[in-house]
Design a protein around this motif. Structure first.
Motif, short mmCIF file in Angstrom:
data_model
loop_
_atom_site.label_atom_id
_atom_site.label_comp_id
_atom_site.label_asym_id
_atom_site.label_seq_id
_atom_site.Cartn_x
_atom_site.Cartn_y
_atom_site.Cartn_z
N CYS A 182 0.91 -1.26 0.22
CA CYS A 182 -0.18 -0.01 0.22
C CYS A 182 0.67 1.63 -0.24
O CYS A 182 1.95 0.98 -0.29
N ASN A 183 0.08 2.39 -0.20
CA ASN A 183 1.36 3.25 -0.52
C ASN A 183 1.22 4.38 0.95
O ASN A 183 -0.13 5.21 0.75
N THR A 184 2.02 4.60 1.30
CA THR A 184 2.41 5.14 2.87
C THR A 184 3.52 5.47 3.48
O THR A 184 3.96 5.46 2.03
N TRP A 185 4.28 6.26 3.76
CA TRP A 185 4.93 7.19 3.71
C TRP A 185 6.07 6.17 4.39
O TRP A 185 6.03 4.99 4.82
N HIS A 186 7.50 5.95 3.78
CA HIS A 186 8.58 6.11 4.34
C HIS A 186 9.11 6.95 4.12
O HIS A 186 9.87 7.69 3.03
N GLY A 187 10.22 6.85 5.05
CA GLY A 187 11.02 7.56 5.44
C GLY A 187 11.01 8.40 7.02
O GLY A 187 11.05 7.61 7.95
N ARG A 188 11.60 9.20 7.70
CA ARG A 188 11.54 10.06 8.56
C ARG A 188 10.65 11.32 8.48
O ARG A 188 10.92 12.14 8.14
N PHE A 189 9.33 10.69 8.79
CA PHE A 189 8.20 11.71 8.93
C PHE A 189 7.96 12.85 10.10
O PHE A 189 8.37 12.71 10.98
N PRO A 190 8.09 13.84 9.51
CA PRO A 190 7.59 14.53 7.37
C PRO A 190 9.14 15.20 7.27
O PRO A 190 8.68 16.02 6.62
N HIS A 191 9.82 15.34 7.37
CA HIS A 191 10.57 15.70 7.68
C HIS A 191 11.11 15.11 5.88
O HIS A 191 11.25 15.90 5.07
#
Length: 284
Positions: free
Chosen positions: A169-178
């Motif tokens: 699914c399409n979710t955030w990858h990385g260090r949210f929200p930066h």
């Protein structure tokens, strides 16, 4: 639309992973009647057809602004920033942000006809559904459909978020929200048919965009379900199928959309004829 038989299912968070304030539990048996639900969220192309046919203007268009994630604001729209949301400074009020210019003035929908329409309020979603001869799904209908027949599972596909390392699914990858760790720092929506459908044929009931439901969450607020491209385990794990959140019915954001549903009713036979009778007899 997928036509679903309804029945009894277990609704709510079976893993104790929800937020207390969201009231995901306790798990309870819920019965839903047969209904139909769209296999995808409403796309930009579908909304554009509706807007052109009816002249409808969204709440964001009438109010003159909407909320855009800070990393997505178009360079030309930076002078239109109205301020940050207290407690969620990654959300910027942007004058002129609408479904047609989702990152603010200067942005557009090139190559995104098949992405979900965003910056849609609950009022807007209801207007579209009424025009289409449909309605918003109830929260119970939405969860029943989103589960795809996997009663009690964490996600529409099972309990593992990324089975075998596969993105589902399409979710955030990385260090949210930066920082986004996707190629090129990309974030945002993907097509409404991205990723495999669940067992009921529905796409993207986890991630991509939040979807409005018909139900009230509390005084002056409506339920949203499914999470979005901004959800991440470090901050918001609401891409789980039991997860729920809320917003005021006139609010719109760059990660909020919807899908339609409708009732399934048995055909009404003309007077004096039983359903299934063939006019003129078997030889007709």
């Amino acid at each position: 639309m997928a036509e679903l038989p309804g029945g009894v299912f277990r609704m709510g968070d079976a893993f104790g992973e929800g937020y207390r304030a969201d009231r995901e539990g306790p798990v309870r048996e819920v019965t839903v009647a047969p209904f139909a639900i769209a296999t995808t969220a409403v796309s930009n192309a579908e909304w554009a057809y509706f807007a052109d046919a009816t002249g409808y203007r969204t709440d964001a268009e009438r109010h003159g602004s909407s909320y855009v994630f800070h990393l997505l604001v178009h360079p030309a729209a930076e002078r239109h920033i109205l301020g940050r949301v207290p407690g969620a400074p990654w959300w910027l009020g942007v004058a002129g942000a609408t479904w047609a210019e989702p990152e603010g003035p200067g942005s557009g929908l090139r190559d995104r006809a098949d992405h979900p329409v965003v910056h849609i309020s609950h009022h807007d979603a209801r207007a579209y559904c009424e025009w289409a001869g449909a309605r918003l799904p109830t929260e119970a209908e939405w969860e029943y459909a989103a589960r795809g027949g996997k009663d009690g599972a964490r996600y529409p596909w099972g309990d593992a978020f990324a089975p075998g390392g596969r993105e589902m699914c399409n979710t955030w990858h990385g260090r949210f929200p930066h920082r986004s760790d996707r190629p090129g720092g990309r974030t945002g929506t993907v097509p409404v048919t991205a990723y495999e459908p669940n067992g009921h044929g529905l796409h993207n009931t986890s991630g991509n965009v939040w979807e409005w439901c018909a139900d009230a969450f509390g005084p002056g607020e409506r339920v949203i379900r499914g999470g979005s491209y901004l959800c991440h385990a470090s901050y918001c794990n609401r891409y789980r199928v039991a997860a729920r959140s809320h917003n005021t019915p006139d609010s719109s954001t760059g990660h909020g959309g919807f899908r339609c549903a409708r009732d399934l009713t048995p055909p009404t036979a003309p007077e004096g004829r039983a359903p299934g009778d063939i006019p003129g007899g078997a030889d007709n």
